[in-house]
Write an enzyme that holds these catalytic residues in place. Sequence first.
Site, short mmCIF file in Angstrom:
data_model
loop_
_atom_site.label_atom_id
_atom_site.label_comp_id
_atom_site.label_asym_id
_atom_site.label_seq_id
_atom_site.Cartn_x
_atom_site.Cartn_y
_atom_site.Cartn_z
N THR A 73 3.92 -0.74 -3.09
CA THR A 73 5.22 -0.45 -2.48
C THR A 73 6.35 -0.81 -3.45
O THR A 73 7.31 -0.04 -3.61
CB THR A 73 5.37 -1.26 -1.17
N ASN A 161 -2.80 9.48 0.85
CA ASN A 161 -3.49 8.37 1.51
C ASN A 161 -4.11 8.78 2.85
O ASN A 161 -5.15 8.25 3.24
CB ASN A 161 -2.53 7.20 1.71
N GLN A 191 -3.73 5.65 -4.33
CA GLN A 191 -5.02 6.04 -3.73
C GLN A 191 -5.97 6.59 -4.78
O GLN A 191 -7.18 6.41 -4.69
CB GLN A 191 -4.83 7.08 -2.63
N THR A 249 8.66 -15.02 -11.80
CA THR A 249 7.47 -15.54 -12.49
C THR A 249 6.27 -14.67 -12.15
O THR A 249 6.01 -14.40 -10.97
CB THR A 249 7.22 -17.00 -12.04
N CYS A 337 1.96 1.99 11.34
CA CYS A 337 3.00 1.22 10.67
C CYS A 337 2.57 -0.24 10.65
O CYS A 337 1.47 -0.60 11.05
CB CYS A 337 4.34 1.42 11.36
N1 PLP Z 1 1.21 4.44 -1.88
C1 PLP Z 1 0.09 4.87 -1.29
C2 PLP Z 1 -0.37 6.27 -1.50
C3 PLP Z 1 -0.64 4.02 -0.47
O1 PLP Z 1 -1.75 4.43 0.14
C4 PLP Z 1 -0.18 2.68 -0.29
C5 PLP Z 1 -0.88 1.75 0.62
O2 PLP Z 1 -1.33 2.13 1.67
C6 PLP Z 1 0.99 2.28 -0.96
C7 PLP Z 1 1.66 3.19 -1.74
C8 PLP Z 1 1.53 0.88 -0.82
O3 PLP Z 1 0.78 0.00 -1.60
P1 PLP Z 1 0.77 -1.58 -1.24
O4 PLP Z 1 -0.04 -1.72 -0.01
O5 PLP Z 1 0.13 -2.21 -2.44
O6 PLP Z 1 2.19 -1.99 -1.09
#
Ligand code: PLP
Length: 391
Positions: A73, A161, A191, A249, A337
Amino acid sequence: MPDLCYLDHAATTPVRPEVAEAMAPFAAGRFGNPSGGHRAAAAARLALEEARESVAESMGCDPGEVVFTGGGTEADNLAVLGTLAAAAEAGVQVDAVCSAVEHPAVREPARAAAKGWFGAGGAPVGLREAPVLPDGTIDLQALEGLLEPTVALVSVMLANNEVGTVQPLAEVVAAARRRAPRAVVHTDAVQAAAWLDLSTAAAGCDLVSVSAHKLGGPKGVGALVARGGTRLRPLLLGGGQERDRRSGTQNVAGAVGLATALRLAGVDREAEGARVGALRDRLATGLVAAVDGLVVTVPGVRALPGHCHVLVPGADREELLVLLDAEGICVSAGSSCASGALEPSHVLAAMGIDGGAARGALRFSLGRATTEAEIERALAAVPAAVDRLRH
Ligand code: PLP
């Protein structure tokens, strides 16, 4: 309690034992802050830089182009907001083009930018969403129509995803270079990283996001590859770590875990892809044969090997998930969500699947830990659960 039959690897994966082993020393003995000046710091810095080199090798980039982040994210947010903020500094019109099926980690920051996230001082961001075809692949012709010289960011995920569709990324990059020469091209490869060689599959992109926990690594660590001096305004300001692109860090153990998980994924990628793909095909064929009216949303050849997304008419996904969970079978609806509540899927809507059909959406996602016995268990349990709900 029945044994776990875990078919939700797209949500997260178990940490691979080799990854846990590689990370262990950094929880105890090698605890130094990599930015310090003494020997304890130097030991941590050495591990961090070795992890960076290893990630760079897996991703096909230079070590200096790897920015460690706190997960997928954050990598996506840095890519989207960091690029648009850097472009908006010039004070001219800035546009962004994303596919209509992006993960919320790309979609939400892009939408926030379009709603004035940068505040009154920043130039407005125009956001355009490129439609997808019924199998979830981007409509390349429509994409071409959205690209023009004002576009500063093109973000198209390598694989989805929810439904697993793999995008024709090389064509997306070629179209962007032709029609929007100023654009930074980003791909969310979170993914895809478990199954595709990113050093080739994402080679043409300026920015590439990955997350460790989707491929046998720990949660809360990821990376953004920023190739060739791509301009990014940092989101986190502070001590200037990660060459001023991400202050804070560094999570040394996490970086080592990510590097190990990416390296291991490359060791047997082809063999595991073939094995898991065959199990997925067995699951899909078995479900179609056993459940009246069940439809496989995306054909296996277009999807990642682990993904099997289906639509079950006459069954509610929420009720199905509860019945399957009672049997120890962990699957997902694909679009929940943070609270776990199911949300209407923008991915299925973009693919032209109406709300009624989407009510019966189930995502099975297989991984390296998946066995034939688990597939047989799912094949016995799903038809029985659907039957129960229908009658
Ligand atoms: N992008 C995709 C395609 C994902 O499937 C996910 C997680 O489900 C993310 C971003 C977010 O990753 P994270 O869970 O490491 O924040």
